[in-house]
Write a protein that holds these residues in place. Structure first.
Motif, PDB file in Angstrom:
ATOM      1  N   PHE A  45     -38.495 105.071  86.598  1.00 34.97           N
ATOM      2  CA  PHE A  45     -37.546 105.122  85.912  1.00 34.97           C
ATOM      3  C   PHE A  45     -36.350 105.022  86.316  1.00 34.97           C
ATOM      4  O   PHE A  45     -36.413 106.194  87.627  1.00 34.97           O
ATOM      5  N   ARG A  99     -33.793 114.888  69.728  1.00 40.95           N
ATOM      6  CA  ARG A  99     -33.937 115.893  71.221  1.00 40.95           C
ATOM      7  C   ARG A  99     -35.232 116.513  71.032  1.00 40.95           C
ATOM      8  O   ARG A  99     -35.927 117.274  72.401  1.00 40.95           O
ATOM      9  N   SER A 100     -35.790 116.297  69.934  1.00 42.88           N
ATOM     10  CA  SER A 100     -37.656 116.772  70.030  1.00 42.88           C
ATOM     11  C   SER A 100     -38.464 115.418  70.417  1.00 42.88           C
ATOM     12  O   SER A 100     -39.579 115.499  69.533  1.00 42.88           O
ATOM     13  N   SER A 101     -37.869 113.966  70.061  1.00 43.86           N
ATOM     14  CA  SER A 101     -38.746 112.909  70.445  1.00 43.86           C
ATOM     15  C   SER A 101     -38.058 111.577  71.063  1.00 43.86           C
ATOM     16  O   SER A 101     -37.444 112.283  71.223  1.00 43.86           O
ATOM     17  N   TYR A 102     -38.772 110.906  71.218  1.00 41.11           N
ATOM     18  CA  TYR A 102     -38.268 110.007  71.859  1.00 41.11           C
ATOM     19  C   TYR A 102     -38.899 109.186  71.106  1.00 41.11           C
ATOM     20  O   TYR A 102     -39.904 108.900  70.641  1.00 41.11           O
ATOM     21  N   ASN A 103     -38.090 108.095  70.782  1.00 43.15           N
ATOM     22  CA  ASN A 103     -38.395 106.668  70.217  1.00 43.15           C
ATOM     23  C   ASN A 103     -38.411 105.807  70.986  1.00 43.15           C
ATOM     24  O   ASN A 103     -38.345 105.533  72.688  1.00 43.15           O
ATOM     25  N   GLU A 104     -39.564 104.990  70.891  1.00 43.03           N
ATOM     26  CA  GLU A 104     -41.129 103.913  71.738  1.00 43.03           C
ATOM     27  C   GLU A 104     -39.010 102.797  72.043  1.00 43.03           C
ATOM     28  O   GLU A 104     -37.646 102.453  72.046  1.00 43.03           O
ATOM     29  N   GLN A 105     -39.608 102.678  73.461  1.00 40.50           N
ATOM     30  CA  GLN A 105     -38.970 101.381  74.416  1.00 40.50           C
ATOM     31  C   GLN A 105     -39.660 100.217  73.805  1.00 40.50           C
ATOM     32  O   GLN A 105     -40.367 100.507  74.491  1.00 40.50           O
ATOM     33  N   PHE A 106     -38.656  99.526  74.254  1.00 37.47           N
ATOM     34  CA  PHE A 106     -38.666  97.730  74.232  1.00 37.47           C
ATOM     35  C   PHE A 106     -38.677  97.531  75.359  1.00 37.47           C
ATOM     36  O   PHE A 106     -37.206  97.328  76.143  1.00 37.47           O
ATOM     37  N   PHE A 107     -39.503  96.450  75.664  1.00 35.23           N
ATOM     38  CA  PHE A 107     -38.665  96.009  77.327  1.00 35.23           C
ATOM     39  C   PHE A 107     -38.432  95.408  77.889  1.00 35.23           C
ATOM     40  O   PHE A 107     -39.036  93.888  76.988  1.00 35.23           O
ATOM     41  N   GLY A 108     -37.812  94.576  78.857  1.00 34.48           N
ATOM     42  CA  GLY A 108     -37.229  92.552  78.644  1.00 34.48           C
ATOM     43  C   GLY A 108     -38.172  92.363  79.695  1.00 34.48           C
ATOM     44  O   GLY A 108     -39.379  92.780  79.812  1.00 34.48           O
TER      45      GLY A 108
END
Lengths: 116, 109
Positions: A45, A99-108
């Protein structure tokens, strides 16, 4: 197709030079993340922007900088390039931060940088 | 510091031979555990998010499970097109994802 676009696909440059990588997030996503992937380091990261503001920094070198523009696209600037900077650089986007969770990340699809 | 360890590093299976990939983690305040699939030279493709111990998610031949210390990605009756590197990542209070080094899966026809 994740909906995240990155340009250019490939970059070949020389040591000491400066390059700019560009990323457009998925429609509606406010968060943009930059990662570096090399054979020996795995996926690392670098930095996170949310709606134009820097939110978190990882192991990003001082020679590297990024910004996110009002239209939400982002650029990663790499300067004084060294041989060791050769890697795949990925941009990812997500819907936002919580604050309480992460949203999924979508990669290029990534930009492959080769420094000669 | 958040840490993720994936095992095995590489796995070769015959088509139809089920197996599991392991992701062990230490994290300060788990916000989510993520599984991705990555093909050579491509960006990681999102598979699953797990938020709490006991949670399970399924998609086709893949099933992800989560405990307080590890996650498993179970592959049932794999096909050659399942060959890829599978990455695990955790998000904690450090406000960033920490990725493991991945398991390179090869499924032979």
């Amino acid at each position: 197709d994740s909906g995240v676009t990155q340009t250019p696909k490939h970059l070949i440059t020389a040591t000491g030079q400066r390059v700019t990588l560009r990323c457009s997030p998925r429609s509606g996503d406010l968060s943009v993340y930059w990662y570096q992937q090399s054979l020996d380091q795995g996926l690392q990261f670098l930095i996170h922007y949310y709606n134009g503001e820097e939110r978190a920094k990882g192991n990003i070198l001082e020679r590297f900088s990024a910004q996110q523009f009002p239209d939400l696209h982002s650029e990663l600037n790499l300067s004084s390039l060294e041989l060791g900077d050769s890697a795949l650089y990925f941009c990812a986007s997500s819907a936002g931060t919580s604050r309480s969770s992460y949203n999924e990340q979508f990669f290029g699809p990534g930009t492959r940088l080769t420094v000669l | 510091e958040d840490q993720v360890t994936q095992s095995p590093e590489a796995l070769r299976l015959q088509e139809g031979e089920s197996s599991s990939l392991n992701c062990s983690y230490t994290v300060s305040g788990l916000r989510g555990l993520f599984w991705y699939r990555q093909d050579p030279g491509k960006g990681p493709e999102f598979l699953f998010t797990l938020y709490s111990a006991g949670e399970e998610k399924e998609k086709e031949r893949l099933k992800a499970t989560l405990t307080k210390k590890e996650s498993f990605l179970h592959i049932t009756a794999p096909k050659p097109e399942d060959s890829a590197t599978y990455l695990c990542a955790v998000g904690g209070s450090a406000r960033q994802l920490t990725f493991g080094s991945g398991t390179q899966l090869t499924v032979l026809p």
